[in-house]
Write an enzyme that holds these catalytic residues in place. Structure first.
Site, PDB file in Angstrom:
ATOM      1  N   LEU A  44       0.162  -8.928  19.262  1.00  0.00           N
ATOM      2  CA  LEU A  44      -0.686  -7.661  20.037  1.00  0.00           C
ATOM      3  C   LEU A  44       0.169  -7.086  20.978  1.00  0.00           C
ATOM      4  CD1 LEU A  44      -4.230  -9.686  20.209  1.00  0.00           C
ATOM      5  CD2 LEU A  44      -3.305  -8.366  18.347  1.00  0.00           C
TER       6      LEU A  44
ATOM      7  N   TYR B 289      -6.578 -25.454  23.266  1.00  0.00           N
ATOM      8  CA  TYR B 289      -6.253 -23.795  23.109  1.00  0.00           C
ATOM      9  C   TYR B 289      -7.162 -23.001  23.825  1.00  0.00           C
ATOM     10  CZ  TYR B 289      -5.990 -19.010  21.556  1.00  0.00           C
ATOM     11  OH  TYR B 289      -5.920 -17.674  21.422  1.00  0.00           O
TER      12      TYR B 289
HETATM   13  P1  NAI Z   1       1.503 -14.266  19.324  1.00  0.00           P
HETATM   14  O1  NAI Z   1       1.657 -15.588  19.154  1.00  0.00           O
HETATM   15  O2  NAI Z   1       1.989 -13.167  18.231  1.00  0.00           O
HETATM   16  O3  NAI Z   1       1.911 -13.723  20.491  1.00  0.00           O
HETATM   17  C1  NAI Z   1       2.167 -14.617  21.826  1.00  0.00           C
HETATM   18  C2  NAI Z   1       3.651 -14.447  22.506  1.00  0.00           C
HETATM   19  O4  NAI Z   1       3.678 -15.203  23.490  1.00  0.00           O
HETATM   20  C3  NAI Z   1       4.605 -14.678  21.402  1.00  0.00           C
HETATM   21  O5  NAI Z   1       5.580 -13.761  21.217  1.00  0.00           O
HETATM   22  C4  NAI Z   1       5.155 -15.953  22.163  1.00  0.00           C
HETATM   23  O6  NAI Z   1       6.878 -15.582  21.967  1.00  0.00           O
HETATM   24  C5  NAI Z   1       4.979 -15.646  23.714  1.00  0.00           C
HETATM   25  N1  NAI Z   1       5.133 -16.949  24.394  1.00  0.00           N
HETATM   26  C6  NAI Z   1       4.493 -18.368  23.941  1.00  0.00           C
HETATM   27  N2  NAI Z   1       4.936 -19.058  24.702  1.00  0.00           N
HETATM   28  C7  NAI Z   1       5.507 -18.420  25.707  1.00  0.00           C
HETATM   29  C8  NAI Z   1       5.959 -18.793  26.948  1.00  0.00           C
HETATM   30  N3  NAI Z   1       5.809 -20.201  27.488  1.00  0.00           N
HETATM   31  N4  NAI Z   1       6.679 -18.032  27.944  1.00  0.00           N
HETATM   32  C9  NAI Z   1       6.619 -16.645  27.566  1.00  0.00           C
HETATM   33  N5  NAI Z   1       5.996 -16.218  26.357  1.00  0.00           N
HETATM   34  C10 NAI Z   1       5.265 -17.073  25.453  1.00  0.00           C
HETATM   35  O7  NAI Z   1      -0.210 -13.985  19.667  1.00  0.00           O
HETATM   36  P2  NAI Z   1      -1.069 -12.653  19.618  1.00  0.00           P
HETATM   37  O8  NAI Z   1      -1.927 -12.753  18.273  1.00  0.00           O
HETATM   38  O9  NAI Z   1      -0.273 -11.049  19.813  1.00  0.00           O
HETATM   39  O10 NAI Z   1      -2.019 -12.823  20.859  1.00  0.00           O
HETATM   40  C11 NAI Z   1      -1.602 -12.401  21.996  1.00  0.00           C
HETATM   41  C12 NAI Z   1      -2.639 -13.028  22.857  1.00  0.00           C
HETATM   42  O11 NAI Z   1      -4.143 -12.663  22.775  1.00  0.00           O
HETATM   43  C13 NAI Z   1      -2.817 -14.481  23.070  1.00  0.00           C
HETATM   44  O12 NAI Z   1      -2.698 -15.045  24.407  1.00  0.00           O
HETATM   45  C14 NAI Z   1      -3.753 -14.940  22.209  1.00  0.00           C
HETATM   46  O13 NAI Z   1      -4.317 -16.146  22.829  1.00  0.00           O
HETATM   47  C15 NAI Z   1      -4.771 -13.977  22.587  1.00  0.00           C
HETATM   48  N6  NAI Z   1      -5.895 -13.816  21.462  1.00  0.00           N
HETATM   49  C16 NAI Z   1      -5.123 -13.254  20.292  1.00  0.00           C
HETATM   50  C17 NAI Z   1      -6.372 -12.968  19.166  1.00  0.00           C
HETATM   51  C18 NAI Z   1      -6.052 -12.334  17.941  1.00  0.00           C
HETATM   52  O14 NAI Z   1      -7.124 -12.425  17.165  1.00  0.00           O
HETATM   53  N7  NAI Z   1      -4.640 -11.961  17.609  1.00  0.00           N
HETATM   54  C19 NAI Z   1      -7.652 -13.429  19.554  1.00  0.00           C
HETATM   55  C20 NAI Z   1      -8.160 -14.077  20.708  1.00  0.00           C
HETATM   56  C21 NAI Z   1      -7.021 -14.008  21.797  1.00  0.00           C
HETATM   57  C1  15L Z   2      -7.474 -16.604  18.551  1.00  0.00           C
HETATM   58  O1  15L Z   2      -7.803 -17.125  19.502  1.00  0.00           O
HETATM   59  C2  15L Z   2      -5.998 -16.609  17.751  1.00  0.00           C
HETATM   60  O2  15L Z   2      -5.228 -16.119  18.736  1.00  0.00           O
HETATM   61  C3  15L Z   2      -5.985 -15.619  16.462  1.00  0.00           C
HETATM   62  O3  15L Z   2      -4.907 -15.901  15.745  1.00  0.00           O
HETATM   63  C4  15L Z   2      -7.319 -15.946  15.575  1.00  0.00           C
HETATM   64  O4  15L Z   2      -7.295 -17.352  15.343  1.00  0.00           O
HETATM   65  C5  15L Z   2      -8.581 -15.415  16.402  1.00  0.00           C
HETATM   66  O5  15L Z   2      -8.693 -16.460  17.606  1.00  0.00           O
HETATM   67  C6  15L Z   2      -9.702 -15.698  15.612  1.00  0.00           C
HETATM   68  O6  15L Z   2     -10.843 -16.610  16.140  1.00  0.00           O
HETATM   69  O7  15L Z   2      -9.999 -15.169  14.428  1.00  0.00           O
END
Ligand code: NAI
Ligand code: 15L
Length: 266
Positions: free
Chosen positions: A14, A135
């Protein structure tokens, strides 16, 4: 468009969408992640940092107006992973923001903060957390730290309880939880400009089957462009045979380690 914005999680799925999507809404973008990122473009700066490193975050937030916080562990893990990245990381980020006078923080929370609500229950921005994982619990903590720093220190905090943000839905559950990339960008843009102190909104497109009343987002100006229903023919039959996950909003996150009594979860 006068904001100096820090985007955390910039190397993530994202984060990469937002790096492009926010370019025209920020005069300057500082991009940060623990992982390497693509080289900076015009009006961009790249800073690798670990959210667990408090002093690094104070430096990272210097001269910043708004933080779009998408960094951290994005799926379930053990405490040794969740604690530094998602709990200490939230504390470090908000504390650094306070020290440096950051005006607002937009936080990527998750549906897993509310995952143990039943699918028949329609939730809104007043609905309490029911985390389904460590989480999800870290996301509930992140929501509450936003309340504290908003009311105590005046840092505007917008919680996005994101459903499933992917290019398209891939199963029947996502016909309810899907957030399209254009709608994600619109929500974050709204977070950068709307007038609020602390609010929770759902990160979900205008899905016909949504479980969430997102009128709070609409009140702040959100007008979703997408609806997962157009994928119903493609993914509507993709349902799990697991008796637990199909009952709860958090889906497959509710099942691992589950030894509770299903009948006693209202
Ligand atoms: P992602 O795992 O692709 O990106 C997360 C980024 O955070 C990674 O690039 C990782 O290197 C970085 N990261 C992890 N630990 C770290 C640390 N200690 N210090 C600095 N950077 C760190 O996840 P995505 O899908 O891009 O999600 C982004 C955010 O949105 C996350 O917080 C996730 O929980 C939240 N989210 C995403 C959803 C989805 O459907 N993709 C759904 C709900 C929430
Ligand atoms: C999340 O919070 C995760 O970051 C994502 O990878 C998906 O699992 C999403 O929820 C989901 O519930 O589909």
């Amino acid at each position: 468009m006068a904001k100096r914005v820090l985007l955390t999680g910039a190397a993530g799925a994202l984060g990469q969408v937002l790096r492009t999507g926010l370019a025209r809404h920020a005069s300057f973008l500082r991009l940060s992640d623990i992982a390497p990122m693509a080289p900076p473009g015009p009006n961009e700066e790249i800073v690798q940092a670990d959210l667990a490193d408090g002093p690094a975050l104070v430096k990272l937030t210097e001269g910043i107006d708004a933080i779009v916080h998408f960094g951290g562990r994005s799926i379930e893990a053990n405490w040794d992973v969740i604690l530094p990245s998602n709990i200490a990381g939230m504390i470090n980020l908000y504390e650094a923001a306070r020290v440096n006078g950051v005006e607002r923080i937009i936080f990527a929370s998750s549906n897993h903060a509310i995952g143990f609500h039943r699918r028949e229950t329609r939730l809104d921005h007043h609905s309490p957390p029911r985390p389904d994982t460590r989480y999800g619990l870290s996301k509930a903590f992140g929501e509450d730290i936003g309340v504290f720093y908003a009311y105590k220190f005046g840092i505007r905090s917008l919680v996005l309880r994101i459903g499933s943000c992917f290019p398209k839905p891939t199963n029947a559950r996502m016909l309810s939880t899907w957030l399209s990339y254009p709608d994600l960008v619109q929500l974050v843009e709204m977070g950068l400009t709307a007038d609020y102190l602390f609010e929770i909104v759902y990160g979900v497109s205008g899905n016909t089957r949504s479980w969430w009343d997102n009128s709070n987002a609409e009140r702040l100006g959100y007008r979703p462009l997408d609806n997962a229903e157009r994928f119903a023919g493609e993914v509507g039959q993709i349902i799990s045979s697991d008796p637990i996950e199909e009952q709860f909003q958090g889906g497959s996150y509710t099942t691992p380690e589950f030894v509770g009594d299903l009948n006693r979860i209202p």
